[in-house]
Enzyme design. Structure first.
Site, PDB file in Angstrom:
ATOM      1  N   HIS A 161      -1.120  -9.147  -0.571  1.00 55.52           N
ATOM      2  CA  HIS A 161      -0.269  -7.950  -0.555  1.00 55.52           C
ATOM      3  C   HIS A 161       0.599  -7.882  -1.811  1.00 55.52           C
ATOM      4  CE1 HIS A 161      -0.678  -8.653   3.946  1.00 55.52           C
ATOM      5  NE2 HIS A 161      -1.099  -7.420   3.826  1.00 55.52           N
ATOM      6  N   GLY A 201       2.555  -5.654   7.366  1.00 55.99           N
ATOM      7  CA  GLY A 201       3.517  -6.738   7.368  1.00 55.99           C
ATOM      8  C   GLY A 201       2.875  -8.109   7.442  1.00 55.99           C
ATOM      9  N   HIS A 205       1.293 -11.717   2.563  1.00 55.78           N
ATOM     10  CA  HIS A 205       0.804 -12.878   1.831  1.00 55.78           C
ATOM     11  C   HIS A 205       0.624 -12.468   0.372  1.00 55.78           C
ATOM     12  CE1 HIS A 205      -3.067 -10.875   2.083  1.00 55.78           C
ATOM     13  NE2 HIS A 205      -3.016 -10.915   3.397  1.00 55.78           N
ATOM     14  N   GLY A 225      -7.482 -11.069  -2.652  1.00 54.75           N
ATOM     15  CA  GLY A 225      -6.691 -12.279  -2.863  1.00 54.75           C
ATOM     16  C   GLY A 225      -7.308 -13.436  -2.079  1.00 54.75           C
ATOM     17  N   LYS A 274     -10.577  -6.582   0.014  1.00 50.31           N
ATOM     18  CA  LYS A 274     -10.897  -7.405   1.178  1.00 50.31           C
ATOM     19  C   LYS A 274     -11.294  -6.535   2.367  1.00 50.31           C
ATOM     20  CE  LYS A 274      -9.441  -9.831   4.969  1.00 50.31           C
ATOM     21  NZ  LYS A 274      -8.682  -9.388   6.154  1.00 50.31           N
TER      22      LYS A 274
END
Length: 283
Positions: free
Chosen positions: A33, A27, A30, A172, A145
């Site tokens: 995701h 959750g 950003h 990202g 990441k």
């Protein structure tokens, strides 16, 4: 978009969703995701996501209770991105009364993050096994990441046959190179500026490698020197490792994963790049 909480409701909602791509999250979403969701949307007929802050992967003193949460915002973002099904379980829905199963992966879990956060990858492997067993996706989508986590999950899926493929998507990044993370919210202005040093160090290693440098110690030293010049950066580790086994490399290299863990103010940030592959966020 269907949103369900219990295992029973998830099984019912899952019926009829074929060729499913699955994006597990904790959750506070950003664009990193949402990039996974967009990739899943392109490659699969159906897309599912989960939102669950998994307590078993947090160690003592880590930020379980303060981990950022905003379920309504997350659900709105997922619906706008075309997700078909979201599981938002409670702890007791994932770990019901009497739960006594632990999934352990050896080797790749014992270095880097695993060496510093005992039990972390056991928690990750166990929860993802549960998620995949219930979701039954064709493809699992994760971000680079969390490099070590992606290596661990590829091993898990290959060993247990829980999906056809793990799709690892590029990290990202913000416009200045900082890797997107839910924990970036903890950075004040000064530490946000300082946090750019992680991507700067990785970019320098990439530039050295591109110019022909192949000595592992020299490449590692390039990153260490840049991090040492930032007074607000407290370095945990600088790694140059085999991208499949995560064993530290010495001498001349051909393939390598460069990864960092650095505390910048309150949050402990991680980042990485594969020197031998294109990295659109780092050049």
């Amino acid at each position: 978009m269907k949103v369900v909480t219990t295992r029973e409701d998830l099984r019912a909602a899952r019926t009829g969703l074929d060729d499913l791509g699955f994006v597990p999250t904790m959750g506070y979403l950003h664009d990193g995701h949402l990039g996974l969701v967009r990739r899943a949307r392109r490659e699969c007929a159906g897309v599912a996501a989960s939102i669950f802050v998994n307590p078993t992967q947090f160690g003592p003193g880590e930020d379980l209770t303060s981990y950022p949460r905003d379920l309504d915002r997350d659900l709105s973002l997922l619906e706008d991105s075309g997700v078909d099904l979201v599981w938002t379980p409670r702890v007791e829905d994932v770990y019901p009364s009497g739960f006594a199963t632990n999934v352990q992966i050896t080797g790749v879990t014992e270095v880097l993050e695993g060496a510093r956060r005992p039990g972390h990858f056991g928690g990750v492997a166990t929860v993802v096994t549960i998620l995949l067993a219930l979701m039954r996706p064709r493809q699992l989508f994760v971000g680079q990441k969390d490099l070590q986590q992606s290596v661990v999950l590829r091993r898990l899926v290959a060993d247990l046959g829980l999906a056809e493929e793990v799709v690892v998507c590029p990290t990202g990044r913000e416009s200045d190179g900082l890797a997107m993370s839910s924990r970036n919210i903890y950075l004040d202005d000064a530490h946000r500026q300082a946090a750019r040093v992680l991507s700067t160090a990785l970019r320098a290693a990439r530039a050295a490698y591109a110019s022909g440098q192949r000595d592992a110690a020299t490449l590692r030293g390039t990153m260490e020197a840049i991090l040492a010049a930032e007074p607000l950066a407290d370095v945990d580790y600088v790694s140059l490792a085999d991208p499949d086994t995560l064993v530290e490399l010495e001498g001349p290299i051909t393939r390598a994963a460069a990864s960092l863990a650095v505390r910048v103010g309150r949050p402990r940030l991680i980042d990485n790049t594969l020197l031998h592959e294109d990295d659109p966020g780092l050049g």
